[in-house]
Write a protein that holds these residues in place. Sequence first.
Motif, PDB file in Angstrom:
ATOM      1  N   LYS A  59      -7.913   7.758   4.858  1.00 28.53           N
ATOM      2  CA  LYS A  59      -6.528   7.833   5.062  1.00 28.53           C
ATOM      3  C   LYS A  59      -5.758   7.885   3.503  1.00 28.53           C
ATOM      4  CE  LYS A  59      -7.030   6.080   9.592  1.00 28.53           C
ATOM      5  NZ  LYS A  59      -7.904   7.216   9.821  1.00 28.53           N
ATOM      6  N   SER A  60      -6.359   8.106   2.606  1.00 25.78           N
ATOM      7  CA  SER A  60      -5.770   8.054   1.093  1.00 25.78           C
ATOM      8  C   SER A  60      -6.293   9.156   0.333  1.00 25.78           C
ATOM      9  CB  SER A  60      -6.358   6.786   0.432  1.00 25.78           C
ATOM     10  OG  SER A  60      -5.532   6.240  -0.778  1.00 25.78           O
ATOM     11  N   ASP A 108       5.764 -12.451   1.542  1.00 24.04           N
ATOM     12  CA  ASP A 108       6.028 -11.812   3.027  1.00 24.04           C
ATOM     13  C   ASP A 108       6.277 -10.195   2.809  1.00 24.04           C
ATOM     14  OD1 ASP A 108       8.400 -11.690   1.722  1.00 24.04           O
ATOM     15  OD2 ASP A 108       9.739 -12.401   3.456  1.00 24.04           O
ATOM     16  N   VAL A 109       6.010  -9.618   1.606  1.00 22.89           N
ATOM     17  CA  VAL A 109       5.549  -8.354   1.384  1.00 22.89           C
ATOM     18  C   VAL A 109       4.349  -8.287   0.477  1.00 22.89           C
ATOM     19  CG1 VAL A 109       6.529  -6.281   0.677  1.00 22.89           C
ATOM     20  CG2 VAL A 109       8.059  -7.962   1.253  1.00 22.89           C
ATOM     21  N   ILE A 110       3.580  -7.467   0.990  1.00 18.75           N
ATOM     22  CA  ILE A 110       2.007  -7.320   0.243  1.00 18.75           C
ATOM     23  C   ILE A 110       1.746  -5.925  -0.129  1.00 18.75           C
ATOM     24  CG2 ILE A 110       0.780  -7.331   2.380  1.00 18.75           C
ATOM     25  CD1 ILE A 110      -1.504  -9.228   1.078  1.00 18.75           C
ATOM     26  N   LEU A 111       1.196  -5.668  -1.355  1.00 16.02           N
ATOM     27  CA  LEU A 111       0.858  -4.415  -1.825  1.00 16.02           C
ATOM     28  C   LEU A 111      -0.499  -4.251  -2.240  1.00 16.02           C
ATOM     29  CD1 LEU A 111       1.122  -1.507  -2.831  1.00 16.02           C
ATOM     30  CD2 LEU A 111       1.995  -2.591  -5.029  1.00 16.02           C
ATOM     31  N   PRO A 112      -1.786  -3.733  -1.196  1.00 12.01           N
ATOM     32  CA  PRO A 112      -3.112  -3.680  -1.491  1.00 12.01           C
ATOM     33  C   PRO A 112      -3.115  -2.323  -2.461  1.00 12.01           C
ATOM     34  CG  PRO A 112      -2.705  -3.882   0.754  1.00 12.01           C
ATOM     35  CD  PRO A 112      -1.253  -3.737   0.229  1.00 12.01           C
ATOM     36  N   VAL A 113      -4.011  -2.218  -3.314  1.00 11.36           N
ATOM     37  CA  VAL A 113      -4.166  -1.081  -4.090  1.00 11.36           C
ATOM     38  C   VAL A 113      -5.722  -0.955  -4.187  1.00 11.36           C
ATOM     39  CG1 VAL A 113      -3.666  -0.041  -6.202  1.00 11.36           C
ATOM     40  CG2 VAL A 113      -2.106  -1.634  -5.548  1.00 11.36           C
ATOM     41  N   GLY A 114      -6.195  -0.045  -3.133  1.00 18.02           N
ATOM     42  CA  GLY A 114      -7.586   0.443  -3.511  1.00 18.02           C
ATOM     43  C   GLY A 114      -8.142   1.055  -2.198  1.00 18.02           C
ATOM     44  N   GLY A 115      -7.473   2.063  -1.678  1.00 20.33           N
ATOM     45  CA  GLY A 115      -7.906   2.932  -0.639  1.00 20.33           C
ATOM     46  C   GLY A 115      -8.047   1.896   0.562  1.00 20.33           C
ATOM     47  N   PRO A 116      -9.387   1.882   1.168  1.00 23.72           N
ATOM     48  CA  PRO A 116      -9.335   1.239   2.573  1.00 23.72           C
ATOM     49  C   PRO A 116      -9.177  -0.508   2.353  1.00 23.72           C
ATOM     50  CG  PRO A 116     -11.195   2.661   2.040  1.00 23.72           C
ATOM     51  CD  PRO A 116     -10.463   2.439   0.821  1.00 23.72           C
ATOM     52  N   ILE A 117      -9.048  -1.197   1.286  1.00 21.67           N
ATOM     53  CA  ILE A 117      -8.841  -2.399   1.343  1.00 21.67           C
ATOM     54  C   ILE A 117      -7.602  -2.768   2.070  1.00 21.67           C
ATOM     55  CG2 ILE A 117     -10.097  -2.901  -0.751  1.00 21.67           C
ATOM     56  CD1 ILE A 117      -7.577  -3.587  -2.218  1.00 21.67           C
ATOM     57  N   ASP A 165       5.729 -12.910   9.678  1.00 13.60           N
ATOM     58  CA  ASP A 165       6.410 -11.632   9.562  1.00 13.60           C
ATOM     59  C   ASP A 165       6.184 -11.102   8.227  1.00 13.60           C
ATOM     60  OD1 ASP A 165       8.103  -9.470  10.053  1.00 13.60           O
ATOM     61  OD2 ASP A 165       9.990 -10.536   9.943  1.00 13.60           O
ATOM     62  N   VAL A 166       5.250 -10.276   8.042  1.00  4.68           N
ATOM     63  CA  VAL A 166       4.612  -9.782   6.659  1.00  4.68           C
ATOM     64  C   VAL A 166       4.910  -8.096   6.682  1.00  4.68           C
ATOM     65  CG1 VAL A 166       3.085  -9.589   5.001  1.00  4.68           C
ATOM     66  CG2 VAL A 166       3.439 -11.560   6.429  1.00  4.68           C
ATOM     67  N   ALA A 167       5.366  -7.606   5.510  1.00  5.09           N
ATOM     68  CA  ALA A 167       5.559  -6.225   5.390  1.00  5.09           C
ATOM     69  C   ALA A 167       4.413  -5.692   4.503  1.00  5.09           C
ATOM     70  CB  ALA A 167       6.802  -5.963   4.949  1.00  5.09           C
ATOM     71  N   LEU A 168       3.833  -4.391   5.003  1.00  4.98           N
ATOM     72  CA  LEU A 168       2.930  -3.968   4.004  1.00  4.98           C
ATOM     73  C   LEU A 168       3.404  -2.620   3.263  1.00  4.98           C
ATOM     74  CD1 LEU A 168      -0.348  -3.558   3.441  1.00  4.98           C
ATOM     75  CD2 LEU A 168      -0.233  -1.649   5.462  1.00  4.98           C
ATOM     76  N   ILE A 169       2.980  -2.554   2.205  1.00  4.19           N
ATOM     77  CA  ILE A 169       3.269  -1.378   1.238  1.00  4.19           C
ATOM     78  C   ILE A 169       2.107  -0.511   0.870  1.00  4.19           C
ATOM     79  CG2 ILE A 169       4.283  -0.532  -0.866  1.00  4.19           C
ATOM     80  CD1 ILE A 169       6.051  -2.706  -1.359  1.00  4.19           C
ATOM     81  N   GLY A 170       2.231   0.773   1.417  1.00  2.51           N
ATOM     82  CA  GLY A 170       0.981   1.598   1.237  1.00  2.51           C
ATOM     83  C   GLY A 170       0.806   2.302  -0.076  1.00  2.51           C
ATOM     84  N   VAL A 171      -0.438   2.939  -0.429  1.00  2.00           N
ATOM     85  CA  VAL A 171      -0.441   3.649  -1.464  1.00  2.00           C
ATOM     86  C   VAL A 171      -0.952   4.946  -1.379  1.00  2.00           C
ATOM     87  CG1 VAL A 171      -0.828   1.553  -2.954  1.00  2.00           C
ATOM     88  CG2 VAL A 171      -2.790   2.616  -2.060  1.00  2.00           C
ATOM     89  N   ASP A 172      -0.842   5.643  -2.329  1.00  5.11           N
ATOM     90  CA  ASP A 172      -1.339   7.240  -2.241  1.00  5.11           C
ATOM     91  C   ASP A 172      -0.709   8.260  -1.145  1.00  5.11           C
ATOM     92  OD1 ASP A 172      -3.108   6.512  -4.457  1.00  5.11           O
ATOM     93  OD2 ASP A 172      -4.804   5.987  -2.909  1.00  5.11           O
ATOM     94  N   ALA A 173      -0.707   7.693  -0.014  1.00  2.00           N
ATOM     95  CA  ALA A 173      -0.489   8.416   1.165  1.00  2.00           C
ATOM     96  C   ALA A 173       0.601   7.795   1.809  1.00  2.00           C
ATOM     97  CB  ALA A 173      -1.419   8.673   2.129  1.00  2.00           C
ATOM     98  N   ASP A 174       1.346   8.344   2.618  1.00  2.00           N
ATOM     99  CA  ASP A 174       2.417   7.602   3.654  1.00  2.00           C
ATOM    100  C   ASP A 174       1.449   7.053   4.655  1.00  2.00           C
ATOM    101  OD1 ASP A 174       4.329   6.970   5.446  1.00  2.00           O
ATOM    102  OD2 ASP A 174       5.732   8.446   5.239  1.00  2.00           O
ATOM    103  N   PHE A 175       1.260   5.631   4.613  1.00  2.00           N
ATOM    104  CA  PHE A 175       0.502   5.169   5.849  1.00  2.00           C
ATOM    105  C   PHE A 175       1.005   5.321   7.083  1.00  2.00           C
ATOM    106  CE2 PHE A 175      -2.084   1.661   3.165  1.00  2.00           C
ATOM    107  CZ  PHE A 175      -2.603   2.677   2.356  1.00  2.00           C
ATOM    108  N   PHE A 176       2.409   5.348   7.246  1.00  2.00           N
ATOM    109  CA  PHE A 176       3.077   5.642   8.515  1.00  2.00           C
ATOM    110  C   PHE A 176       2.490   6.706   9.352  1.00  2.00           C
ATOM    111  CE2 PHE A 176       6.410   6.699  11.520  1.00  2.00           C
ATOM    112  CZ  PHE A 176       6.746   5.829  12.065  1.00  2.00           C
ATOM    113  N   GLU A 177       2.356   7.860   8.411  1.00  2.00           N
ATOM    114  CA  GLU A 177       1.797   9.096   9.051  1.00  2.00           C
ATOM    115  C   GLU A 177       0.275   9.264   9.114  1.00  2.00           C
ATOM    116  OE1 GLU A 177       3.813  11.102  10.189  1.00  2.00           O
ATOM    117  OE2 GLU A 177       5.674  10.653   9.190  1.00  2.00           O
TER     118      GLU A 177
END
Length: 364
Positions: free
Chosen positions: A56-57, A242-251, A265-277
């Motif tokens: 998914k990345s 309360d905002v977290i950015l994991p960088v490394g594909g499936p991690i 209540d924590v917000a995630l930031i995705g990388v590479d692809a739009d994780f929502f999609e």
Amino acid sequence: MKTWKRTTAAAAVALVASAALAACGDAPDEDNDSNASEKSDFLPCILSDAGGFDDKSFNQLSYEGVQEAAKELGSDYKQFESKNENDYAPALENFVAQGCDAIVTVGFALSAATVESAKANPDIEYILIDDAADNDFDGTKDAENIKPILYDTAQAAFLAGYAAADYTKTGTVGTYGGQPFPTVTIFMDGFKQGVEYYAANKGKDVKLVGWEGNDKGVFTGGFDANEKATNTAKQILDQNADVILPVGGPIYQGALTAIADSGKDVALIGVDADFFETDPNTQDLVLTSILKNMKTSTIEAVVAAGNGDFDAEAYVGTLENDGVGLAPFHNFESKISDTLQAELDEVKQGIIDGSIPVTSYLSS
């Protein structure tokens, strides 16, 4: 287009490579029918890193790019999904033996094996995703028949850092990576710069945990969605982020578990692809994603090779050429400030025109 095929020598190599692959996974798949009415004899092939094509990345996006390129060219394609680093060299040997005309390798972990294969097969065109093919670190490519496709994700990550700093309720945001490779830390560098820019311009105190720069930060030690990934995310959340950015594909999947376990209540930031999609499991959590337009750039490189227009010059995706970007806020549209999007548009233009500098290993 190329019409030659390797014969006796290739068959011998195929036997050796197939035997090697038997110990580490399946041989590259048989031809995939593009369903085109007129077949091309050009054969593109793609090798994933250990994350696999369903990450998914970046592996998935690059794989979809090869599929689309093959369809456009009217050709078949071959693929191999690596299980670990021991698969890389045998899979490349097998691709060579099967007559692949262009070989796409995905990720910096494949750089050394790609360079070795390219040097041994100068008549094959290689497309290396997310690495400069400079294993000697001397500023030059290690093989002339490799096209590096790179992304200055620090630019898009700067926007994500700005957005995270605006969104946080605790005044703390965090990031962590798989391993401290340049293609990982470039996200973290840009994110840090965006947070700092926001804090300086808004006169607000926003703290970043997990990354100090210069390879000083928090890493899982790999790119698997395992207990270490979950515990590392918990380490960041325990510092009030309360905002977290994991960088490394499936991690990032470890972050999903950590967020659920925290009850916060924590917000995630995705990388590479739009994780929502790409991963519906993130839709209630993902604030935005830092995008690499990997599918499009892969399509363009493979189609050019198939049409006899292979260009080995490195491609660098930026905000200006739409090679990188920031995904929509989706379910968080109603949660962000009314002025944030307009501010991000202004910051983006500043990055493009150079009035807001963003430094990375690709720009410095």
